[in-house]
Design a protein around this motif. Structure first.
Motif, PDB file in Angstrom:
ATOM      1  N   GLU A  66      38.981 -60.667 -31.886  1.00  0.00           N
ATOM      2  CA  GLU A  66      40.581 -60.412 -31.636  1.00  0.00           C
ATOM      3  C   GLU A  66      40.997 -59.270 -31.832  1.00  0.00           C
ATOM      4  O   GLU A  66      41.655 -58.433 -31.064  1.00  0.00           O
ATOM      5  N   ILE A  67      40.193 -58.441 -32.627  1.00  0.00           N
ATOM      6  CA  ILE A  67      40.640 -56.860 -33.005  1.00  0.00           C
ATOM      7  C   ILE A  67      39.958 -56.077 -31.785  1.00  0.00           C
ATOM      8  O   ILE A  67      40.453 -55.245 -31.135  1.00  0.00           O
ATOM      9  N   ALA A  68      38.587 -56.589 -31.234  1.00  0.00           N
ATOM     10  CA  ALA A  68      38.168 -55.936 -30.098  1.00  0.00           C
ATOM     11  C   ALA A  68      38.756 -56.144 -28.757  1.00  0.00           C
ATOM     12  O   ALA A  68      39.177 -55.395 -28.038  1.00  0.00           O
ATOM     13  N   GLU A  69      39.907 -57.520 -28.765  1.00  0.00           N
ATOM     14  CA  GLU A  69      40.351 -57.689 -27.565  1.00  0.00           C
ATOM     15  C   GLU A  69      41.679 -56.506 -27.544  1.00  0.00           C
ATOM     16  O   GLU A  69      41.945 -56.140 -26.489  1.00  0.00           O
ATOM     17  N   GLN A  70      42.126 -56.257 -28.613  1.00  0.00           N
ATOM     18  CA  GLN A  70      43.282 -55.139 -28.817  1.00  0.00           C
ATOM     19  C   GLN A  70      42.607 -53.673 -28.447  1.00  0.00           C
ATOM     20  O   GLN A  70      43.189 -52.974 -27.495  1.00  0.00           O
ATOM     21  N   LYS A  71      41.638 -53.436 -28.881  1.00  0.00           N
ATOM     22  CA  LYS A  71      40.843 -52.104 -28.744  1.00  0.00           C
ATOM     23  C   LYS A  71      40.581 -52.070 -26.994  1.00  0.00           C
ATOM     24  O   LYS A  71      40.659 -51.006 -26.478  1.00  0.00           O
ATOM     25  N   ALA A  72      39.948 -53.374 -26.710  1.00  0.00           N
ATOM     26  CA  ALA A  72      39.511 -53.317 -25.210  1.00  0.00           C
ATOM     27  C   ALA A  72      40.914 -53.166 -24.206  1.00  0.00           C
ATOM     28  O   ALA A  72      40.698 -52.919 -23.147  1.00  0.00           O
ATOM     29  N   GLY A  73      41.979 -53.137 -24.887  1.00  0.00           N
ATOM     30  CA  GLY A  73      43.188 -52.751 -24.076  1.00  0.00           C
ATOM     31  C   GLY A  73      43.244 -51.325 -23.342  1.00  0.00           C
ATOM     32  O   GLY A  73      44.326 -51.276 -22.414  1.00  0.00           O
ATOM     33  N   ILE A  74      42.643 -50.581 -23.853  1.00  0.00           N
ATOM     34  CA  ILE A  74      42.481 -49.184 -23.249  1.00  0.00           C
ATOM     35  C   ILE A  74      41.714 -48.979 -21.841  1.00  0.00           C
ATOM     36  O   ILE A  74      41.646 -48.204 -21.217  1.00  0.00           O
ATOM     37  N   ILE A  75      40.970 -50.143 -21.609  1.00  0.00           N
ATOM     38  CA  ILE A  75      40.247 -50.216 -20.453  1.00  0.00           C
ATOM     39  C   ILE A  75      40.922 -50.211 -19.221  1.00  0.00           C
ATOM     40  O   ILE A  75      41.788 -51.270 -19.212  1.00  0.00           O
ATOM     41  N   LYS A  76      40.804 -49.242 -18.462  1.00  0.00           N
ATOM     42  CA  LYS A  76      41.618 -49.557 -17.130  1.00  0.00           C
ATOM     43  C   LYS A  76      40.971 -49.618 -15.846  1.00  0.00           C
ATOM     44  O   LYS A  76      39.515 -49.348 -15.775  1.00  0.00           O
ATOM     45  N   GLU A  77      41.601 -49.897 -14.912  1.00  0.00           N
ATOM     46  CA  GLU A  77      41.240 -50.261 -13.453  1.00  0.00           C
ATOM     47  C   GLU A  77      40.154 -49.157 -13.159  1.00  0.00           C
ATOM     48  O   GLU A  77      40.760 -47.988 -12.983  1.00  0.00           O
ATOM     49  N   ASN A  78      38.914 -49.600 -12.894  1.00  0.00           N
ATOM     50  CA  ASN A  78      37.983 -48.549 -12.174  1.00  0.00           C
ATOM     51  C   ASN A  78      37.817 -47.090 -12.907  1.00  0.00           C
ATOM     52  O   ASN A  78      37.239 -46.137 -12.370  1.00  0.00           O
ATOM     53  N   VAL A  79      38.074 -47.143 -14.533  1.00  0.00           N
ATOM     54  CA  VAL A  79      37.917 -46.125 -15.038  1.00  0.00           C
ATOM     55  C   VAL A  79      36.665 -46.306 -16.179  1.00  0.00           C
ATOM     56  O   VAL A  79      36.775 -47.468 -16.699  1.00  0.00           O
ATOM     57  N   PRO A  80      35.447 -45.508 -16.032  1.00  0.00           N
ATOM     58  CA  PRO A  80      34.472 -45.965 -16.835  1.00  0.00           C
ATOM     59  C   PRO A  80      34.680 -46.101 -18.256  1.00  0.00           C
ATOM     60  O   PRO A  80      35.749 -45.236 -18.793  1.00  0.00           O
ATOM     61  N   VAL A  81      34.000 -46.751 -19.176  1.00  0.00           N
ATOM     62  CA  VAL A  81      34.143 -46.853 -20.614  1.00  0.00           C
ATOM     63  C   VAL A  81      32.983 -46.606 -21.483  1.00  0.00           C
ATOM     64  O   VAL A  81      31.818 -47.399 -20.984  1.00  0.00           O
ATOM     65  N   VAL A  82      32.925 -45.872 -22.528  1.00  0.00           N
ATOM     66  CA  VAL A  82      31.830 -45.948 -23.260  1.00  0.00           C
ATOM     67  C   VAL A  82      32.101 -46.293 -24.531  1.00  0.00           C
ATOM     68  O   VAL A  82      33.047 -46.100 -25.139  1.00  0.00           O
ATOM     69  N   LEU A  83      31.032 -47.240 -24.893  1.00  0.00           N
ATOM     70  CA  LEU A  83      31.304 -48.097 -26.118  1.00  0.00           C
ATOM     71  C   LEU A  83      30.054 -47.367 -27.202  1.00  0.00           C
ATOM     72  O   LEU A  83      28.958 -47.339 -26.966  1.00  0.00           O
ATOM     73  N   GLY A  84      30.772 -47.363 -28.362  1.00  0.00           N
ATOM     74  CA  GLY A  84      29.603 -46.530 -29.392  1.00  0.00           C
ATOM     75  C   GLY A  84      28.865 -47.812 -30.178  1.00  0.00           C
ATOM     76  O   GLY A  84      27.914 -47.771 -29.967  1.00  0.00           O
ATOM     77  N   GLU A  85      29.515 -48.766 -30.599  1.00  0.00           N
ATOM     78  CA  GLU A  85      28.693 -49.690 -31.059  1.00  0.00           C
ATOM     79  C   GLU A  85      29.261 -51.105 -31.140  1.00  0.00           C
ATOM     80  O   GLU A  85      30.720 -51.259 -31.071  1.00  0.00           O
ATOM     81  N   THR A  86      28.572 -52.040 -30.891  1.00  0.00           N
ATOM     82  CA  THR A  86      29.081 -53.507 -30.472  1.00  0.00           C
ATOM     83  C   THR A  86      28.422 -54.377 -31.626  1.00  0.00           C
ATOM     84  O   THR A  86      27.216 -54.192 -32.119  1.00  0.00           O
ATOM     85  N   THR A  87      28.914 -55.496 -31.800  1.00  0.00           N
ATOM     86  CA  THR A  87      28.243 -56.849 -32.216  1.00  0.00           C
ATOM     87  C   THR A  87      28.199 -58.019 -31.328  1.00  0.00           C
ATOM     88  O   THR A  87      28.740 -58.046 -30.475  1.00  0.00           O
TER      89      THR A  87
END
Length: 383
Positions: A132-153
């Motif tokens: 649920e927390i990740a879903e909120q953070k993922a809200g900054i991902i935009k159309e056709n804009v690359p995203v770098v993720l530091g750590e995931t589980t």
């Protein structure tokens, strides 16, 4: 560049801003909270926003503010964006305040999104599970804009992949592309070798942020720099290394494993949730394994302190305090909760009294660590 995450987003934002500045770009930096001075939140090339601009902005927006009643944070975000626009910055590094999807900063369309990690914090607003927390953070991902993720589980990774797929956003997992091969504290620096797994290139970094946990942020920063260069920016190896080494001087960052004095060693760190505290304790046990530990602690009310307190060593000495703000957890409540968790110590209304008490009994080889809240650090005299 939009930066979100539970921990490390401030350090990552500052390092990216320092690198971009060293690369010759006029760089805006928006972060929160501040420690001593509101103007810390809004900087261009490391210089804090002018007081007169703040006064003028408030006057210009007073009528509008009275009509729509923005929050303090919303008004500050608008001020930062106006300041960067007026001063024609080449690039701005924008740190979210909380979450991402509903955060005030999320009105921007960046050239790169960065999400450092996900752990438990602000559950009352962001959700009770990591997904649920990740879903909120993922809200900054935009159309056709690359995203770098530091750590995931295992719990958060599918959330990010799904969000990126829906937005046609290219996704880079920093922890899969980069490996920390060597790490060693060296006085006021952290020596850290980061290997690019696909190219075998090793960055031998001299990091100005010396917490061992900064190695993870370094991997995220390098991945972000690689993506920016792929987009056509010109960030040299020299700029990368200089920015990472001199970040505190370049951007004025405070409160991240900040050594205030030696003999005894006194450290201020803004760790304020379970994951952040875990990183601090890991560093203490790795670097100061023989030292007697003294913790000066204070939290805000919305933290799940019971799960934080269970992480702390019961053979350390504790000095409980609170910042002088309405949000602070009263020191009497903190002491009671700590006693229940098997941690003993005295209560102090003023953090400086707590520090003085610790210094009065600490031997030269001991370590005093002040943590739990940005607001507690803000009241340290001389920080």
């Amino acid at each position: 560049i939009h930066v979100a995450g539970t921990n490390g987003k401030g350090s990552t934002a500052h390092m990216l801003a320092a690198i971009l500045q060293e690369a010759g770009y006029k760089t805006g930096l928006y972060t929160s909270p501040h420690i001593k001075d509101f103007r810390e939140r809004i900087r261009i090339n490391g210089e804090k926003i002018e007081e007169q601009f703040i006064v003028d902005f408030v006057q210009r927006t007073k009528e509008l503010s009275q009509r729509i009643e923005p929050s303090f944070f919303e008004l500050t975000v608008a001020m930062a964006f106006d300041y960067f626009a007026v001063n024609k910055v080449d690039i701005a590094v924008i740190e979210t305040g909380m979450g991402g999807l509903l955060d005030s900063t999320n009105v921007i369309t960046p050239i790169l999104s960065v999400i450092t990690n996900i752990s438990y914090d602000h559950q009352n607003i962001l959700g009770n599970t990591l997904a649920e927390i990740a879903e909120q953070k993922a809200g900054i991902i935009k159309e056709n804009v690359p995203v770098v993720l530091g750590e995931t589980t295992a719990e958060t990774r599918p959330v990010f992949i799904d969000a990126a797929n829906k937005k046609n956003a290219q996704i880079t997992f920093a922890e899969e592309n980069h490996l920390v091969e060597y790490i060693e504290p060296a006085g006021e620096l952290l020596l850290c070798n980061v290997k690019n797994i696909s190219t075998n290139v090793v960055e031998k970094l001299r990091m100005g942020l010396t917490g061992l946990y900064q190695a993870k942020n370094a991997c995220t920063v390098i991945a972000a720099v690689n993506e920016l260069n792929a987009q056509g920016m010109n960030i040299t190896e020299t700029a990368l290394h200089s920015g990472v080494e001199n970040v505190k001087k370049i951007t004025g960052l405070q409160g991240r494993w900040q050594v205030l004095q030696n003999h005894p060693t006194i450290i201020a760190d803004a760790a304020h949730n379970r994951d952040g505290m875990q990183q601090v304790i890991s560093h203490l046990f790795n670097v100061y394994s023989e030292a007697k530990l003294h913790f000066v602690l204070g939290f805000v009310k919305d933290k799940n302190i019971s799960e934080i307190l269970t992480l702390l060593p019961d053979d350390a000495t504790y000095y409980f305090s609170n910042a002088r703000i309405p949000r602070a957890l009263p020191v009497s409540e903190l002491k009671e909760a700590a006693n229940t968790a098997g941690l003993q110590g005295e209560a102090y209304e003023d953090v400086n009294d707590a520090i003085r008490a610790a210094k009065a009994v600490a031997a030269k080889e001991d370590v005093i660590i002040i943590c739990g809240s940005f607001y507690l650090l803000a009241e340290i005299a001389g920080l």
